[in-house]
Motif scaffolding. Structure first.
Motif: not given
Ligand code: GTP
Ligand code: MG
Length: 258
Positions: A50-77
């Motif tokens: 589940a955590l790796n799935l969240m991380n992959s979604c976040a990676m897809a976000m950074l690929e899609e929106f280059p203005d995102i410079v950093f993301a931090y995730g824990v649990s369901d957030e």
């Protein structure tokens, strides 16, 4: 124009531009994930898939929106940081927030089967979101430190709680045993009763996940002598760094460069 009698309705739309020259933080959080994690039998207290799935979604976000410079995730957030100078959708809050939650939710469902190949998604997962602007790197770093401290406190508590429950204690007994205990006492409980050294548990569980672009070395080909020809390129990566101390930010000055 045929519609001109109705066009006045547009004047009801209000401006919702976010403050200029500030870091935009969008935090999304899984809705009713207590129930969602039970219904999909997530491992307790941490489900690696589940955590790796969240991380992959976040990676897809950074690929899609280059203005995102950093993301931090824990649990369901997950928190997404947009650069100070971002002009994404003219900094309109409703656009930025809605596209973040919709893109993330959609990728979560889309990638589910990759991480849970033998588990059917029983109903659609969805996320809420909020957006806040931070005016200085210091306050932004404090925001991220706050999330990572939260990760530590929750994870340590949950690790103790589920170790006690798995050993036969009721949830109420486990809760009462842990009430008022400090960090050190929890570490000792884990070590003495369960031979768990908290500091050797996976970093992803203890520190959460950071997603950002970093320089990676690729071997592009081998020359005639058989020597590798290397090239550096920027790639979106996931790491489980400490972002409470200063060192991460001094080692990665480009992330929050203005
Ligand atoms: P709302 O966000 O208010 O809708 O409630 P919520 O049920 O999502 O709770 P909250 O966001 O406060 O906390 C997230 C919850 O998700 C945790 O309390 C856990 O129950 C569950 N959760 C998140 N990650 C994991 C995991 O890796 N394993 C398990 N078992 N549960 C998890
Ligand atoms: Mg939630």
């Amino acid at each position: 124009m045929a519609n001109s009698n109705y066009e006045y309705v547009k004047s009801f739309e209000v401006e919702d531009r976010l403050m200029p020259s500030t870091w935009i933080v969008v935090r999304i959080d899984g809705c009713h994930f207590h129930r969602f994690s039970e219904d999909h039998e997530f491992d307790k207290p941490n489900d690696e898939r589940a955590l790796n799935l969240m991380n992959s979604c976040a990676m897809a976000m950074l690929e899609e929106f280059p203005d995102i410079v950093f993301a931090y995730g824990v649990s369901d957030e997950y928190s997404f940081i947009l650069k100070k100078t971002s002009q994404l959708y003219e900094r309109r809050a409703s656009k930025i927030l809605s596209l973040t939650v919709s893109f993330f939710s959609s990728v979560y469902g889309f990638m589910w089967k990759e991480f849970f190949p033998n588990k059917k998604l029983k109903y659609p997962p969805y996320f809420d979101g909020r957006v806040v602007c931070y005016p200085s790197a210091k306050i932004l770093q404090d925001y991220l430190a706050w999330r990572q401290v939260d990760c530590h406190i929750n994870n340590q508590y949950n690790t103790c709680f589920w170790a006690l429950v798995k050993s036969g204690k009721s949830k109420m007994e486990a809760h009462n045993l842990l009430k008022g205990t400090q960090t050190q006492e929890k570490n000792e409980l884990l070590f003495q009763q369960f031979s768990i050294n908290y500091n050797t548990l996976p970093a992803m569980f203890r520190k959460g996940s950071c997603v950002f672009k970093d320089k990676v070395e690729d071997i592009v080909k081998f020359n005639e002598d058989g020597d590798p020809v290397r090239r550096y390129r920027k790639k979106v990566i996931v790491d489980h760094c400490d972002i409470i101390g200063k060192s991460f930010w001094t080692e990665h000055p480009n992330i929050l460069a203005e």
